[in-house]
Design a protein around this motif. Structure first.
Motif, PDB file in Angstrom:
ATOM      1  N   SER A   6       0.811  -1.214   0.000  1.00 31.30           N
ATOM      2  CA  SER A   6       0.000   0.000   0.000  1.00 31.30           C
ATOM      3  C   SER A   6       0.844   1.263   0.000  1.00 31.30           C
ATOM      4  O   SER A   6       0.343   2.350  -0.275  1.00 31.30           O
ATOM      5  N   THR A   7       2.136   1.123   0.314  1.00 32.05           N
ATOM      6  CA  THR A   7       3.011   2.296   0.382  1.00 32.05           C
ATOM      7  C   THR A   7       3.854   2.481  -0.872  1.00 32.05           C
ATOM      8  O   THR A   7       4.646   3.422  -0.945  1.00 32.05           O
ATOM      9  N   ASP A   8       3.702   1.594  -1.856  1.00 28.58           N
ATOM     10  CA  ASP A   8       4.522   1.694  -3.056  1.00 28.58           C
ATOM     11  C   ASP A   8       4.202   2.967  -3.832  1.00 28.58           C
ATOM     12  O   ASP A   8       3.033   3.352  -3.966  1.00 28.58           O
ATOM     13  N   PRO A   9       5.233   3.644  -4.377  1.00 28.23           N
ATOM     14  CA  PRO A   9       5.028   4.913  -5.088  1.00 28.23           C
ATOM     15  C   PRO A   9       4.340   4.729  -6.438  1.00 28.23           C
ATOM     16  O   PRO A   9       4.186   3.607  -6.941  1.00 28.23           O
ATOM     17  N   LEU A  10       3.945   5.849  -7.016  1.00 33.93           N
ATOM     18  CA  LEU A  10       3.232   5.852  -8.287  1.00 33.93           C
ATOM     19  C   LEU A  10       3.973   6.739  -9.283  1.00 33.93           C
ATOM     20  O   LEU A  10       4.415   7.830  -8.948  1.00 33.93           O
TER      21      LEU A  10
END
Length: 249
Positions: A6-10
Motif C-alpha cells: 500500500s506504500t509503493d510509489p506511483l
C-alpha cells in the motif's frame, strides 16, 4: 512476482500521440510526475519531453489529431524539437530511477493508463515499463466503479476535466481526480459499508433483484444508460461526459 504494498510509489505518465495504434503511431510528447502512495509529489517539477517529428510523420495524423495538436501547439513544437524518442526514453528512465531506484516497485498511474502503456511497450520506451511493477493504478477504473455503485451525485462532484490535451495538464487533472477518490474512500468506515449491505466478514448478502435475475439485469442496464447519457433514457444517443478520455480520434 510479488504483489504491491500500500506504500509503493506511483509514476504518473501521460502521452500525446499521433494516433491510437502503437504499431504505426508514435509518442509526440510525454510527461511524468512521481508521487507517494498518498499522492504527495516527490518532485514538483516533474518530467516533460517533446519528441521530434518530421512533416511526413505528422501528415499521417487523423483529422482529430491534426486539429487538437495544432491548436495546442504540440505539432509545431514537435517539428522544432531536436529530442529523439531514444533520448527522451533514456532521460525519463534516469529520472524515475533517481527517485525510485528499486525495480518492480512503483506502479504506472494515470487515466485509462493501459492506452499509454501500449505505447510504452514499443522500443525504446519498453525499458521504462521493465523498471515498473506489472500492475497499473488506473483512475478510470475507480471512476467506473463509482459510476456503477455510488449515487450519481458522488460522481457529479468529482473534478471535471478541462480537456486541454497536453501531457502535463492531463496528469495534473488525473491527480486531482485521484485526490477526490482517495478522500472519498478514506471517509468510509466498515460500519458504513455494512450498513449499505456489505458484510465485512466476507459474506455478501443476496440482492433482492436476484429473485428475478432478468429484471435485475434490465434495471442495471437502464441505470447504466441513464448515467452514461447524462440523464437521458435508454435509446438516446446522449453525450460522453467530461470524465471520458477525449483524445480518441
Amino acid at each position: 512476482m510479488a504483489l504491491t504494498r500500500s506504500t509503493d510509489p506511483l509514476v504518473w505518465i501521460d502521452c500525446e500521440m499521433t494516433g491510437l495504434n502503437p504499431q504505426t503511431d508514435t509518442i509526440m510528447s510525454i510527461s511524468a510526475i512521481i508521487t507517494t502512495s498518498d499522492l504527495t509529489p516527490l518532485d514538483t517539477t516533474g518530467f516533460d519531453a517533446t519528441i521530434h517529428h518530421t512533416p511526413t510523420q505528422l501528415s499521417s495524423m487523423s483529422e482529430w489529431c491534426v486539429r487538437t495538436h495544432g491548436t495546442s501547439g504540440l505539432s509545431q513544437a514537435c517539428l522544432e524539437s531536436s529530442t529523439t524518442a531514444q533520448i527522451a526514453a533514456s532521460a525519463l528512465l534516469t529520472y524515475i530511477k533517481r527517485y525510485i531506484p528499486e525495480p518492480r516497485l512503483a506502479l504506472l498511474a494515470g487515466n485509462s493508463i493501459h492506452a499509454d502503456k501500449s505505447f510504452l511497450m514499443v522500443p525504446p520506451w519498453n525499458a521504462i515499463l521493465e523498471h515498473l511493477h506489472y500492475r497499473l493504478f488506473d483512475v478510470s477504473a475507480t471512476k467506473e466503479m463509482i459510476r456503477r455503485w455510488a449515487p450519481p451525485k458522488v460522481l457529479a462532484a468529482a473534478p471535471q476535466k478541462a480537456n486541454k490535451h497536453t501531457a502535463r495538464e492531463d496528469i495534473l487533472e488525473s491527480l486531482e481526480e485521484a485526490w477526490y477518490y482517495m478522500h472519498l474512500i478514506r471517509s468510509l468506515s466498515p460500519a458504513a459499508a455494512t450498513a449499505t449491505g456489505l458484510n465485512v466478514a466476507g459474506a455478501v448478502p443476496v440482492p433482492a433483484t436476484a429473485t428475478n435475475p432478468t429484471l435485475g439485469l434490465k434495471q442495471a442496464q437502464e441505470e447504466s444508460h441513464i448515467r452514461r447519457n447524462r440523464g437521458t433514457r435508454q435509446g438516446d444517443v446522449g453525450q460522453l461526459d467530461e470524465g471520458f478520455r477525449t483524445d480518441v480520434p
